[in-house]
Scaffold this active site. Structure first.
Site, short mmCIF file in Angstrom:
data_model
loop_
_atom_site.label_atom_id
_atom_site.label_comp_id
_atom_site.label_asym_id
_atom_site.label_seq_id
_atom_site.Cartn_x
_atom_site.Cartn_y
_atom_site.Cartn_z
N CYS A 28 0.86 -1.08 -0.02
CA CYS A 28 0.12 -0.54 0.03
C CYS A 28 0.44 0.95 0.00
CB CYS A 28 -0.88 -0.21 1.21
SG CYS A 28 -2.02 -1.69 1.30
N ARG B 139 4.74 -0.28 -5.04
CA ARG B 139 4.76 -0.83 -4.50
C ARG B 139 4.00 -1.92 -4.14
NH1 ARG B 139 7.10 1.82 0.73
NH2 ARG B 139 5.03 0.42 2.62
N TRP C 48 -3.33 -2.31 -1.57
CA TRP C 48 -3.51 -4.06 -1.38
C TRP C 48 -4.11 -4.63 -0.90
CZ3 TRP C 48 -1.31 -8.76 0.47
CH2 TRP C 48 -0.99 -9.37 -0.16
N ASN D 283 -2.52 1.75 6.67
CA ASN D 283 -1.28 0.31 5.82
C ASN D 283 -1.29 -0.93 6.95
OD1 ASN D 283 -0.93 1.42 3.25
ND2 ASN D 283 0.90 1.95 4.12
N GLY D 284 -1.44 -1.89 6.83
CA GLY D 284 -1.15 -2.88 8.12
C GLY D 284 -2.44 -3.51 7.53
N GLU E 60 17.11 -17.81 -7.89
CA GLU E 60 17.36 -16.13 -8.11
C GLU E 60 16.78 -15.47 -9.62
OE1 GLU E 60 16.98 -11.65 -7.81
OE2 GLU E 60 16.38 -13.29 -6.37
N LYS F 30 13.14 -14.42 -10.73
CA LYS F 30 12.99 -13.32 -12.01
C LYS F 30 11.65 -13.46 -13.01
CE LYS F 30 13.65 -9.81 -9.68
NZ LYS F 30 14.81 -11.22 -8.25
N GLU G 34 8.51 -13.14 -11.30
CA GLU G 34 7.46 -12.41 -11.12
C GLU G 34 6.97 -11.30 -11.92
OE1 GLU G 34 9.99 -11.06 -7.08
OE2 GLU G 34 11.33 -11.14 -8.34
N HIS H 117 17.23 -36.36 -9.47
CA HIS H 117 16.16 -36.57 -8.26
C HIS H 117 15.03 -36.98 -8.70
CE1 HIS H 117 19.67 -38.92 -6.27
NE2 HIS H 117 20.04 -37.45 -6.33
N LYS I 26 6.32 -3.68 -3.25
CA LYS I 26 7.42 -3.97 -3.43
C LYS I 26 7.88 -3.58 -1.71
CE LYS I 26 11.83 -2.80 -4.61
NZ LYS I 26 12.73 -3.61 -5.75
#
Length: 612
Positions: free
Chosen positions: A2, A27, A73, A99-100, A485, A489, A492, A508, A607
């Site tokens: 948010c 964000r 968000w 926010n929260g 990583e 990427k 995402e 395996h 973010k």
């Protein structure tokens, strides 16, 4: 997550609020809104982007010098008009952005409903503003006191800003577990989730601490009190960022700009800390805690997402160089599994934003157990540096793209410096080898710049595989975290399913996925277990897999076996994660662009993840 922006002053608030929301778009969010105070509070909000809000508001009156704004968000209630912020109190005398998460909102809501309150949204935020209104009304206290009383009753995290019809030249703000910064201008105040909306107007900021309430009144100095009504003296800091760092500067996306900033961000992470000629490694922020690290029974690294991958590289570095046992934990799991941790343990918490809720919660748990806590983060003044015993900043500069790039390589650089320093103090590597590594580490910014010049080949590969449904990334040793990583990427920002695996583990299980439709990315520099990775490549090729390999400059063996290669400059094995991650960032970027994805603001992501 948010985004919060607010303004109190003599200027027109709406343009400042909209520009601030645009700077906070990185964000992650799904709706946006503003509340403007000019006689009465007027709320405008909509599902979608800030541009949708601008379109919605363009024919409406926006004249006001006081206002609050928000990008949401979704946590409680789906993303739609009724759940978007700001939210009115039932009386419409108050409006709030938040926010929260208020964890006990359901109990509070039931109590308010029993008192005759009706709710228009599904949010916990509307419950909070009506709780404040109810306290003000029933107990006959002023708004300042009502806010404090209400915040003593809620459980959870919050960053809030409140505007009132009855106090047209005031704003009230508070935080707990969710960031909030106050900008102090000439006869005006700014509020935001982070400094990005503020830096254009003032360099003077105050970062609110947990359970602090800020009272902003036109013509008066900033006042801060705790929710227990203890007066605090504001600590004014000067922002290090400049406006140019928040602009794309000719690049199509922030992510691409930040990929190309890595020679500088890596250098800045080492600046003043590394002197290869004199054999000096010094991180001033942790110098008083070096003995704690040296004498620790073990180091526990806690992080989430990309920072967790950096921590995995850190595990290899510390154990290889300094011979200190390291465990790497997901912060989101650490606090819930009753971990065994004590006073002889050292914890390194890693976070780009310094506000990651899961990491902060893990830090608090470790502190309760008596461990020494060090932090590595990028954002000066954020919560993690204030919560840990000591730590070091990466100095990567603002990272606007949601998918982290330069933050990762900067984190790995700082972890490398820390591991080398511990090795020097413990005497676990010969001096000649130590000096050799320092020299090579100092050369990495130039080698990264050299690798960034490799462009056409990556675009060609991206064009070939843009429509793939799945990718597999494989690496060994130091480059196993790079595989993780690289896969992260890609998923995402392109929304292609991708997995990272240790190359030796492929047989395996994942080898069952290999066929002519499966692109497999190998991190295969000609160092370390090179012959083993060559064998793994042969196993994939025998099953008609299509292979993209990250190889050392001049390699001919792997090049003759695979479908595509991307060369990276030669370096020490332990430094390859810094260089090898960069072509994988570019590969993900170009595939996402070709697929028409929103590279800087991927769907569903934020973010700064300030909720659990």
């Amino acid at each position: 997550m948010c985004g919060i922006v607010a303004y109190l002053g003599k200027k027109q608030a709406y343009p400042i609020l909209i520009k601030g929301l645009q700077r906070l778009e990185y964000r992650g969010y799904d709706s946006a809104g503003v509340a403007l105070l000019n006689g009465d509070i007027t709320v405008h909000k909509t599902k979608g982007k800030v541009s949708d809000l601008e379109e919605y508001v363009k024919d409406k009156k926006t004249d006001a010098t006081v206002g609050i704004a928000h990008t949401r968000w979704a946590t409680h209630g789906e993303p739609n008009f009724k759940n978007a912020h700001p939210h009115y109190s039932q009386s419409k005398n108050l409006a709030i952005i938040h926010n929260g998460i208020i964890e006990n909102y359901s109990t509070l809501k039931e109590e308010l409903i029993s008192r005759g309150y009706n709710f228009e949204s599904d949010t916990d935020t509307e419950v909070l503003i009506n709780l404040i209104h109810d306290i003000q009304d029933k107990e006959g206290v002023d708004l300042e006191a009502a806010v404090r009383i209400a915040l003593n009753q809620v459980i959870g995290a919050y960053a809030i800003v409140i505007v009132s019809n009855e106090h047209p030249n005031e704003l009230i703000a508070a935080r707990k577990g969710s960031p909030l910064v106050v900008g102090i201008g000439e006869g005006e105040f700014y509020l935001a989730s982070d400094a990005t909306p503020i830096v254009e107007y003032t360099k003077n900021v105050v970062y609110l601490e947990d359970e602090e309430v800020a009272y902003l009144k036109l013509g008066e100095d900033l006042q801060i009190r705790t929710i227990k009504n203890q007066t605090k003296t504001p600590y004014i800091q000067e922002l290090e960022w400049n406006l140019g760092q928040l602009e794309k500067e000719g690049y199509d996306h922030f992510m691409l700009k930040e990929i190309y900033e890595q020679p500088k961000s890596i250098l800045d992470s080492m600046r003043g800390r590394l002197n290869a000629a004199k054999g000096i490694v010094s991180l001033g922020g942790i110098v008083d805690y070096e003995q704690k690290l040296l004498n620790a029974d073990r180091i526990i690294m806690i992080a989430c997402g990309t920072s967790w991958h950096a921590a995995l590289v850190g595990e290899y570095l510390f154990e290889d160089l300094a011979r200190i046992p390291v465990e790497v934990e997901y912060a989101s799991e650490f606090r819930y599994r009753n971990p065994i941790i004590g006073e002889k343990d050292a914890v390194i918490a890693i976070s780009q934003s310094g506000e990651t809720a899961d990491t902060l919660a893990a830090i608090e748990l470790a502190k309760e157990k008596g461990a020494t806590i060090l932090g590595i983060c990028n954002v000066v003044g954020s919560s993690i540096p204030r919560t840990t015993h000591a730590g070091t900043y990466t100095h990567a500069g603002p990272e606007i793209g949601v998918a982290s790039t330069k933050a990762f390589t900067s984190q790995v650089t700082v972890l490398t410096l820390m591991a080398l320093r511990m090795a020097q103090l413990k005497g676990t590597i010969p001096t000649s080898r130590f000096m050799q590594l320092l020299t090579e580490l100092g050369s990495l910014p130039q080698k990264v710049e050299q690798q960034l010049k490799t462009e056409d080949n990556i675009i060609e590969i991206s064009e070939e595989f843009q429509n793939a449904s799945n990718f597999l990334y494989l690496g060994r040793g130091f480059n196993f975290p790079v595989a993780l990583e690289g896969a992260l990427k890609l998923k995402e920002i392109s929304y292609i399913h991708a997995e990272g695996y240790p190359a030796a583990e492929m047989k395996h299980g994942p080898i069952a996925l290999i066929d002519e439709n499966m692109p497999v990315v190998f991190i295969a520099p000609k160092i370390g277990n090179y012959e083993k990775i060559v064998s793994n490549i042969q196993e994939v090729k025998a099953r008609k897999g299509r292979v993209i390999a990250i190889v050392s400059e001049g390699d001919t063996i792997v090049k003759g076996m695979v479908d595509y290669t991307i060369e990276i400059p030669n370096t020490e094995e332990m430094f390859t994660p810094i260089i090898a991650s960069i072509p994988l960032q570019k590969l993900a970027y170009y595939i996402a662009v070709l697929r028409g994805c929103n590279v800087d603001q991927p769907r569903n992501l934020a973010k700064s993840v300030t909720v659990e």
